[in-house]
Design an enzyme around this catalytic site. Structure first.
Site, PDB file in Angstrom:
ATOM      1  N   ILE A   1       1.891  -4.644  -7.320  1.00 20.84           N
ATOM      2  CA  ILE A   1       2.447  -5.022  -8.633  1.00 20.84           C
ATOM      3  C   ILE A   1       1.760  -4.152  -9.672  1.00 20.84           C
ATOM      4  O   ILE A   1       0.533  -4.176  -9.762  1.00 20.84           O
ATOM      5  CB  ILE A   1       2.112  -6.508  -8.959  1.00 20.84           C
ATOM      6  N   HIS A   2       2.512  -3.342 -10.395  1.00 22.61           N
ATOM      7  CA  HIS A   2       1.830  -2.571 -11.432  1.00 22.61           C
ATOM      8  C   HIS A   2       2.695  -2.290 -12.662  1.00 22.61           C
ATOM      9  O   HIS A   2       2.230  -1.758 -13.652  1.00 22.61           O
ATOM     10  CB  HIS A   2       1.315  -1.232 -10.879  1.00 22.61           C
ATOM     11  N   ARG A   3       3.991  -2.650 -12.585  1.00 28.48           N
ATOM     12  CA  ARG A   3       4.879  -2.318 -13.682  1.00 28.48           C
ATOM     13  C   ARG A   3       4.552  -3.161 -14.922  1.00 28.48           C
ATOM     14  O   ARG A   3       4.324  -4.376 -14.789  1.00 28.48           O
ATOM     15  CB  ARG A   3       6.307  -2.585 -13.221  1.00 28.48           C
TER      16      ARG A   3
ATOM     17  N   ARG B   1      -4.420  -1.329 -13.674  1.00 26.89           N
ATOM     18  CA  ARG B   1      -3.752  -2.045 -14.775  1.00 26.89           C
ATOM     19  C   ARG B   1      -3.608  -3.533 -14.427  1.00 26.89           C
ATOM     20  O   ARG B   1      -3.818  -4.413 -15.266  1.00 26.89           O
ATOM     21  CB  ARG B   1      -2.358  -1.433 -14.980  1.00 26.89           C
TER      22      ARG B   1
END
Ligand code: UD1
Length: 366
Positions: A209-211, A242
């Site tokens: 998950i990084h968006r 992030r």
């Protein structure tokens, strides 16, 4: 001819590696007409796990030039890359700039080059999610519209460009990520990562998950992590920097048996982890495609995708950040048995290199 290849982030390195390899092979087979590659690393990603490990895994040569721009807001990062890259262009006077993918480094380098009338080649051209809230979608559109050579991975991408009035210089070459994946598949099978984490093949999920739409929105991030932790599955979670920051800021507690957060992995180990997963849950673009190639069902934490063929073929399902949909897909989503040949045969970089050489020396002769 002198060609500058630009890379800056984790998903760029596996796209540039096959190109460098193909240029080497081309030069070895041609005595007079040589392509001189210059690898520029913008420094958008700089941590060992986000950059260096990919150079090792993919046997990429050291960058010839490192811009060291680092993180920042979109404008800061894009602006810094343009300013630093323009200096390189003045100094090196390349015949061509090759950019890959859709990150800020891609659009920044393309814009700097085209304004100096240096031709730009875009590898992975023509992709569209039709979601302009994604920074990558803006980067894709702008990069395509300032490129002279547009190397498309899929027929859909060629069609997308045609719809925007771009047909000159467009080539369907297949996808360089297939080239990269095939080149390390054997080495990746030797990795002991599955056993090292006490996992058994096809008995666990992998998630990434990084968006920003998932990490910077507290509700979305919590929905996703709740769905995963309540799934009853073992979930391996290499955490992007992030996302790590967002999890800490939101005070989300992931201690428990279900989700195992780990540091980001290198390419070889991550491929092994993916290929033995029961399902992959991700918001990445590239991973959706790798899941398809590895024949692992993919659950995508987005409302739209630029890799629409993987959804049409029923190997990928779009669930957004909806807890119910994620839970349901983890439980029951099953892929179709058949796959089409969508992404090419692993020779995309060779085709791209041939087209570049024909363009260069075809012009010289004329
Ligand atoms: C970028 C790309 C995205 C791609 C992703 C892969 C853009 C607009 N986005 O997003 O398309 O899918 O790379 O990871 O170009 N950071 C570190 N170490 C690093 C790099 C980043 O700690 O080596 C942290 C910084 O706090 C930074 C944040 O991660 O602010 C985000 O990095 P950034 O390069 O802005 O974008 P990504 O989210 O990685």
């Amino acid at each position: 001819m002198k060609a500058i290849l630009v890379a800056g982030t984790r998903p760029n390195f596996m796209k540039v590696a096959p190109l460098i390899q193909a240029i080497g092979e081309y030069n070895a087979s041609s005595t007079e007409k040589q392509i001189v590659p210059i690898l520029v690393h913008t420094g958008q990603h700089y941590d060992y796990e986000m950059s260096r490990v990919f150079f090792e895994d993919l046997e990429l040569p050291e960058p010839d030039i490192y811009l060291g721009v680092g993180s920042g807001t979109h404008a800061e990062q894009t602006g810094k890359i343009m300013i630093e890259f323009e200096k390189v262009l003045f100094e090196e006077k390349p015949d061509l700039v090759v950019v890959v993918g859709d990150v800020n480094s891609t659009v920044a380098a393309a814009l700097a080059a085209v304004k100096l009338c240096i031709p730009v080649a875009h590898v992975e051209a023509g992709l569209r999610s039709y979601d302009r809230t994604m920074p990558e979608e803006i980067n894709r559109v702008l990069t395509d519209h300032c490129s002279q050579l547009l190397f498309c991975p899929t027929e859909t991408a060629v069609g997308n460009l045609k719809n925007e009035g771009i047909s000159d210089g467009v080539y369907l070459t297949g996808d360089v990520m297939v080239d990269a994946l095939l080149s390390v598949k054997k080495a990746s099978e030797k990795s002991d990562i599955v056993g090292r984490f006490g996992l058994e093949s096809k008995q666990y999920l992998v998630t990434t998950i990084h968006r920003p739409s998932n990490t910077d929105d507290r509700v979305n991030l919590k929905n996703i992590l709740d769905a995963l932790s309540e799934s009853g599955e073992r979930v391996i979670f290499p955490v992007h920097p992030r996302t790590k920051r967002a999890i800490i800021e939101c005070g989300i507690n992931m201690r428990g048996e279900t989700i195992k957060p780990i540091e980001p992995l290198g390419y070889i180990e991550f491929l092994k982890l993916m290929s033995h997963a029961r399902k992959i849950v991700t918001d990445s673009g590239g991973i959706q495609k790798e899941a398809y190639i590895l024949k692992v069902p993919c659950i995508t934490l987005r409302e739209r995708t630029e890799w629409i063929e993987t959804v049409e073929d029923n190997w990928n399902i779009l669930v957004g950040a909806d807890k119910e949909k994620i839970t349901e897909a983890i439980r029951v989503f099953e892929p179709a048995s058949e796959q089409r040949d969508i992404f090419g045969n692993g020779r995309a970089a060779t085709s791209i290199c041939q087209i570049i050489s024909q363009q260069a020396w075809g012009k010289e002769k004329a």
